[in-house]
Design an enzyme around this catalytic site. Structure first.
Site, PDB file in Angstrom:
ATOM      1  N   HIS A   1       0.559  -1.194  -0.095  1.00 44.95           N
ATOM      2  CA  HIS A   1      -0.439   0.259   0.454  1.00 44.95           C
ATOM      3  C   HIS A   1       0.787   1.697   0.376  1.00 44.95           C
ATOM      4  O   HIS A   1       0.435   1.958  -0.546  1.00 44.95           O
ATOM      5  CB  HIS A   1      -0.493  -0.167   1.082  1.00 44.95           C
ATOM      6  CG  HIS A   1      -2.377   1.154   1.183  1.00 44.95           C
ATOM      7  ND1 HIS A   1      -2.506   2.078   0.867  1.00 44.95           N
ATOM      8  CD2 HIS A   1      -1.608   2.215   2.293  1.00 44.95           C
ATOM      9  CE1 HIS A   1      -2.947   3.509   1.532  1.00 44.95           C
ATOM     10  NE2 HIS A   1      -2.108   2.924   2.238  1.00 44.95           N
TER      11      HIS A   1
ATOM     12  N   HIS B   1       3.928   7.132   4.915  1.00 49.27           N
ATOM     13  CA  HIS B   1       2.215   8.392   4.902  1.00 49.27           C
ATOM     14  C   HIS B   1       1.888   6.844   6.365  1.00 49.27           C
ATOM     15  O   HIS B   1       0.693   7.668   7.171  1.00 49.27           O
ATOM     16  CB  HIS B   1       1.684   8.758   3.832  1.00 49.27           C
ATOM     17  CG  HIS B   1       0.233   7.470   3.803  1.00 49.27           C
ATOM     18  ND1 HIS B   1       0.973   6.418   2.744  1.00 49.27           N
ATOM     19  CD2 HIS B   1      -0.291   6.509   3.854  1.00 49.27           C
ATOM     20  CE1 HIS B   1       0.116   5.274   2.703  1.00 49.27           C
ATOM     21  NE2 HIS B   1      -0.411   5.642   3.475  1.00 49.27           N
TER      22      HIS B   1
ATOM     23  N   GLU C   1       1.219   6.133  12.069  1.00 51.40           N
ATOM     24  CA  GLU C   1      -0.571   5.673  12.659  1.00 51.40           C
ATOM     25  C   GLU C   1      -0.324   4.180  12.758  1.00 51.40           C
ATOM     26  O   GLU C   1      -1.406   3.727  13.914  1.00 51.40           O
ATOM     27  CB  GLU C   1      -1.492   6.396  11.673  1.00 51.40           C
ATOM     28  CG  GLU C   1      -3.110   5.607  11.711  1.00 51.40           C
ATOM     29  CD  GLU C   1      -3.483   6.713  12.950  1.00 51.40           C
ATOM     30  OE1 GLU C   1      -2.536   7.966  13.195  1.00 51.40           O
ATOM     31  OE2 GLU C   1      -5.115   6.675  13.114  1.00 51.40           O
ATOM     32  N   ASP C   2      -0.283   3.322  12.162  1.00 55.16           N
ATOM     33  CA  ASP C   2       0.018   1.979  11.950  1.00 55.16           C
ATOM     34  C   ASP C   2       1.134   1.467  12.918  1.00 55.16           C
ATOM     35  O   ASP C   2       0.866   0.154  13.034  1.00 55.16           O
ATOM     36  CB  ASP C   2      -0.478   1.422  10.961  1.00 55.16           C
ATOM     37  CG  ASP C   2      -1.148   2.119  10.034  1.00 55.16           C
ATOM     38  OD1 ASP C   2      -2.332   2.389  11.197  1.00 55.16           O
ATOM     39  OD2 ASP C   2      -1.389   2.232   9.186  1.00 55.16           O
TER      40      ASP C   2
ATOM     41  N   ASP D   1      -2.712   8.431  -1.886  1.00 58.68           N
ATOM     42  CA  ASP D   1      -3.094   7.125  -0.486  1.00 58.68           C
ATOM     43  C   ASP D   1      -4.897   6.628  -0.541  1.00 58.68           C
ATOM     44  O   ASP D   1      -5.203   5.994  -0.668  1.00 58.68           O
ATOM     45  CB  ASP D   1      -3.339   7.502   0.687  1.00 58.68           C
ATOM     46  CG  ASP D   1      -4.143   7.152   1.988  1.00 58.68           C
ATOM     47  OD1 ASP D   1      -3.645   5.433   2.205  1.00 58.68           O
ATOM     48  OD2 ASP D   1      -4.577   7.680   2.831  1.00 58.68           O
TER      49      ASP D   1
ATOM     50  N   ASP E   1     -19.104  13.648 -27.770  1.00 58.89           N
ATOM     51  CA  ASP E   1     -17.364  13.470 -26.836  1.00 58.89           C
ATOM     52  C   ASP E   1     -17.077  12.466 -26.880  1.00 58.89           C
ATOM     53  O   ASP E   1     -16.688  11.946 -25.765  1.00 58.89           O
ATOM     54  CB  ASP E   1     -17.042  14.949 -25.870  1.00 58.89           C
ATOM     55  CG  ASP E   1     -17.545  14.557 -24.928  1.00 58.89           C
ATOM     56  OD1 ASP E   1     -18.687  14.401 -24.599  1.00 58.89           O
ATOM     57  OD2 ASP E   1     -17.713  15.651 -24.012  1.00 58.89           O
TER      58      ASP E   1
HETATM   59 MN    MN Z   1      -2.184   4.830   3.492  1.00 53.04          MN
END
Ligand code: MN
Length: 490
Positions: free
Chosen positions: A48, A72, A76-77, A140, A261
């Site tokens: 990811h 990123h 957090e994780d 993300d 179009d």
């Molecule tokens: Mn993420």
């Protein structure tokens, strides 16, 4: 499976040894931090991070933004802290990662009112402060949307809705057509699977019928342009995006024959003069449909989009759209704000140069959302000069944003209470405060408001005066001053 080499191969700038090493270091660090973590899709978590970084690299962002993209989800994780990231990668990358983590805490609530949604979008941009944070967040979200099928049904719908209402308009405002189109079609697929499938089948069938004419048009126009010595950089055919096609169909009684179009030929030339030259050549070869020439070069769209569009009777009288633009316009249409990094030599200077250039020479071209963001930040007491620096700043770092039940945003310092909130709305409301609700639940008046909460102030009808006790917990000088003054008056 993506590898770090795929990322290195997709960067669009000159990869010096130092920058290359930075990206590799971020990868090793993130891989170690996420070791053993799996996604719902069954992939390792690092996939990811890499997919996010790939989306970032593709729109032309540079090594620091790519590295922040790889990192990123680390604070957090994983047990690794932001401080450790800062020690290893420096303040700038750490600030980007921190911004992404903070934005992750904004969630779309029940209200679908446009006014409310617009305020969330503004809050999102204002909180991000650095536009690179928003680009990482979009990258993300794009990968999360691509793997949405692995989440349970009710989560899928919530996330798809949030994407459609918040992320798509933001990507659009930043002019990142590439990411905007992908996010929009993915949301469409999960929010309205029946119509998605219907439009998808319809387009495939129709496009097949017309594809041969698209290719023929490209060949014929290439010959004509060469004859007149207009230098072609690239030509390509494209089918319309699905959600955009669906919106148009709805306007035209779902009649595909009225969509002109569905198939477009894009001609990319080297200068603006050549764009107009090419337009003349196209019209000499194929009859234009009256009233269908759109010149977004002299009159760009609000998000800065520039191109010439014309609808013509192509080979065998088939109706096609022809789009003419320069390479720079094409990159801007796909990568938006990010493309300004491609067109500037130094990463740091990129945004600043773009901003100054637009401000000094083409104020009318300043894209609408930047104006909006400037006004928004202006409300927070920043002037232009500071705003430019402010793209890397953290004056919003210790601020939180709370909503009134109507969707107005109240900007407060961290640790602010409902009493601060009440006095921020109006001193009268502050004085009459009796109680408060945060996200519809009763909370004490000394409650510390969290980012993004909806705060409702319960007031008494009779005249009321503030309590001396409030001074013990209010955070804003505004509230303190008003409470003191009122008590003195009494
Ligand atoms: Mn993420």
């Amino acid at each position: 499976m993506l590898t770090i080499n795929d990322i290195l191969k997709s960067v669009k700038f000159n990869l010096t040894k130092e920058r290359r090493q930075r990206i590799l270091d971020a990868y090793e660090f993130s891989k170690k931090a996420h070791a053993g973590q799996m996604r719902k899709s069954g992939d390792e978590q690092i996939q990811h991070s890499l997919e996010t970084a790939l989306n970032i690299a593709r729109v032309g962002m540079r090594s620091k933004t790519i590295s922040a993209g790889i990192l990123h989800d680390v604070p957090e994780d994983t047990p690794i802290t932001l401080l450790e990231i800062e020690e290893k990668f420096g303040k700038e990358i750490a600030t980007l990662v921190d911004g992404v983590t903070k934005l992750g805490k904004i969630k779309l609530r029940g209200s679908q009112e446009e006014y409310f949604l617009e305020n969330i979008r503004k809050m999102f941009l204002a909180m991000a402060a650095d536009v690179r944070v928003v680009i990482i967040k979009l990258a993300d979200r794009l990968h999360n949307m691509r793997t949405l099928e692995y989440l349970p049904e009710e989560k899928r719908v919530r996330i798809a809705k949030e994407t459609m209402e918040i992320f798509v308009p933001i990507a659009d405002r930043l002019g990142i057509g590439e990411i905007k189109g992908d996010l929009e079609d993915l949301s469409f697929k999960f929010l309205d699977p029946e119509n998605y499938q219907y439009v998808k089948n319809l387009e495939e069938k129709q496009y097949q019928k017309i594809e041969k004419y698209v290719n023929e048009t490209i060949e014929e126009l290439e010959i004509e342009l060469k004859k007149e010595s207009v230098k072609i950089i690239e030509t390509k055919g494209r089918a319309k995006r699905l959600h955009s096609l669906y919106s148009k169909l709805k306007q035209h009684d779902m009649d595909i024959n009225r969509i002109y179009d569905l198939a477009a030929v894009r001609i990319i030339v080297s200068s603006i003069a050549d764009c107009y030259e090419a337009l003349g050549i196209v019209h000499k070869k194929y009859h234009p449909l009256v009233g269908r020439i759109k010149d977004y070069i002299s009159l760009p769209k609000p998000n800065g989009y520039q191109s010439i569009h014309t609808t013509v009777f192509g080979p065998e009288g088939k109706i096609l759209e022809v789009q003419i633009r320069t390479k720079k316009m094409d990159d801007e249409a796909e990568f938006g704000i990010a493309s300004h990094w491609i067109y500037s030599k130094q990463e740091k200077e990129g945004w600043k140069k773009y901003f100054l250039k637009n401000k000094k020479n083409h104020p009318e071209k300043e894209v609408a959302w930047i104006k909006q963001l400037r006004e928004w930040q202006g409300e927070l007491g920043k002037d232009d000069e500071e705003f430019i620096d402010g793209l890397k700043i953290d004056f919003l770092k210790n601020r939180i944003f709370a909503f009134t039940p109507k969707g107005d945003i109240i900007n407060l310092p961290e640790g602010a209470t409902p009493v601060d909130f009440a006095y921020m709305i109006h001193s009268e409301i502050g004085d009459r405060t009796m109680g408060a609700k945060a996200d519809r639940r009763i909370v004490p008046l000394s409650y510390k408001i969290k980012n993004g909460q909806v705060i409702e102030i319960l007031t008494s009808k009779e005249k009321k005066k503030p309590s001396q006790d409030w001074l013990k917990f209010v955070r804003t000088s505004n509230a303190k001053e008003r409470i003191r003054r009122k008590i003195k008056q009494e």
